[in-house]
Design a protein around this motif. Structure first.
Motif, PDB file in Angstrom:
ATOM      1  N   ALA A   1       0.849  -1.190   0.000  1.00  0.00           N
ATOM      2  CA  ALA A   1       0.000   0.000   0.000  1.00  0.00           C
ATOM      3  C   ALA A   1       0.880   1.234   0.000  1.00  0.00           C
ATOM      4  O   ALA A   1       1.956   1.244   0.593  1.00  0.00           O
ATOM      5  CB  ALA A   1      -0.899   0.003   1.231  1.00  0.00           C
ATOM      6  N   GLU A   2       0.408   2.232  -0.680  1.00  0.00           N
ATOM      7  CA  GLU A   2       1.035   3.554  -0.612  1.00  0.00           C
ATOM      8  C   GLU A   2       0.389   4.267   0.575  1.00  0.00           C
ATOM      9  O   GLU A   2      -0.650   3.845   1.070  1.00  0.00           O
ATOM     10  CB  GLU A   2       0.784   4.333  -1.902  1.00  0.00           C
ATOM     11  CG  GLU A   2       1.361   3.669  -3.151  1.00  0.00           C
ATOM     12  CD  GLU A   2       2.883   3.654  -3.169  1.00  0.00           C
ATOM     13  OE1 GLU A   2       3.486   4.643  -2.700  1.00  0.00           O
ATOM     14  OE2 GLU A   2       3.457   2.662  -3.624  1.00  0.00           O
ATOM     15  N   ARG A   3       1.005   5.348   0.997  1.00  0.00           N
ATOM     16  CA  ARG A   3       0.436   6.138   2.089  1.00  0.00           C
ATOM     17  C   ARG A   3       0.141   7.550   1.602  1.00  0.00           C
ATOM     18  O   ARG A   3       0.937   8.133   0.859  1.00  0.00           O
ATOM     19  CB  ARG A   3       1.409   6.220   3.265  1.00  0.00           C
ATOM     20  CG  ARG A   3       1.703   4.902   3.946  1.00  0.00           C
ATOM     21  CD  ARG A   3       0.527   4.452   4.762  1.00  0.00           C
ATOM     22  NE  ARG A   3       0.856   3.223   5.484  1.00  0.00           N
ATOM     23  CZ  ARG A   3       0.398   2.940   6.665  1.00  0.00           C
ATOM     24  NH1 ARG A   3      -0.412   3.773   7.284  1.00  0.00           N
ATOM     25  NH2 ARG A   3       0.724   1.816   7.244  1.00  0.00           N
ATOM     26  N   THR A   4      -1.001   8.060   2.021  1.00  0.00           N
ATOM     27  CA  THR A   4      -1.333   9.455   1.720  1.00  0.00           C
ATOM     28  C   THR A   4      -0.527  10.346   2.672  1.00  0.00           C
ATOM     29  O   THR A   4       0.035   9.836   3.656  1.00  0.00           O
ATOM     30  CB  THR A   4      -2.840   9.719   1.928  1.00  0.00           C
ATOM     31  OG1 THR A   4      -3.127   9.587   3.334  1.00  0.00           O
ATOM     32  CG2 THR A   4      -3.693   8.780   1.110  1.00  0.00           C
ATOM     33  N   PRO A   5      -0.453  11.636   2.415  1.00  0.00           N
ATOM     34  CA  PRO A   5       0.231  12.525   3.355  1.00  0.00           C
ATOM     35  C   PRO A   5      -0.337  12.423   4.772  1.00  0.00           C
ATOM     36  O   PRO A   5       0.378  12.629   5.748  1.00  0.00           O
ATOM     37  CB  PRO A   5       0.007  13.922   2.762  1.00  0.00           C
ATOM     38  CG  PRO A   5      -0.160  13.675   1.299  1.00  0.00           C
ATOM     39  CD  PRO A   5      -0.874  12.356   1.201  1.00  0.00           C
ATOM     40  N   GLY A   6      -1.601  12.052   4.882  1.00  0.00           N
ATOM     41  CA  GLY A   6      -2.226  11.878   6.187  1.00  0.00           C
ATOM     42  C   GLY A   6      -1.986  10.506   6.793  1.00  0.00           C
ATOM     43  O   GLY A   6      -2.466  10.203   7.878  1.00  0.00           O
TER      44      GLY A   6
END
Length: 113
Positions: free
Chosen positions: A28-33
């Protein structure tokens, strides 16, 4: 796709999806949050993981073979046959031990004549 959507689409709990990620089975990628975002092919990956788990493979083996799954959720490259045969043999040996235990236990429960 976010983790909740992936969970709904696959029927796999959010907790289990996190576990798959911890085990290196799902990326999974991560959002800035900090929220997880999965690729569009994540549902197919989760189905493959479930198929391999249902076949009795441990996550360490699934991690090795997951990239070699091709076509449907259950088709693997022929080069994996020896590893999968080894896993099958291990399962058959465990079954044989359990059957022996069952016979021994049944003898203990048989009333003395």
């Amino acid at each position: 796709m976010r983790i909740g959507q992936l969970a709904r689409e696959t029927g796999v709990s959010v907790r289990l999806l996190r576990y798959y990620e911890e085990q290196g089975l799902l990326a999974a990628e991560r959002t800035p949050g900090g929220q997880r975002v999965y690729a569009d092919d994540a549902p197919a990956t989760v189905r493959r993981i479930r198929t391999l788990l249902d076949a009795g493979l441990p996550t360490r083996v699934i991690r090795e073979v997951l990239d070699c799954v091709c076509g449907s959720d259950a088709e693997v490259e022929p080069c994996l046959s020896p590893m999968l045969r080894e896993q099958l043999q291990g399962i058959e040996e465990r079954i044989a031990r359990l059957e022996g235990s069952r016979r021994s236990l049944a003898r203990l429960l048989t009333p003395l004549a």
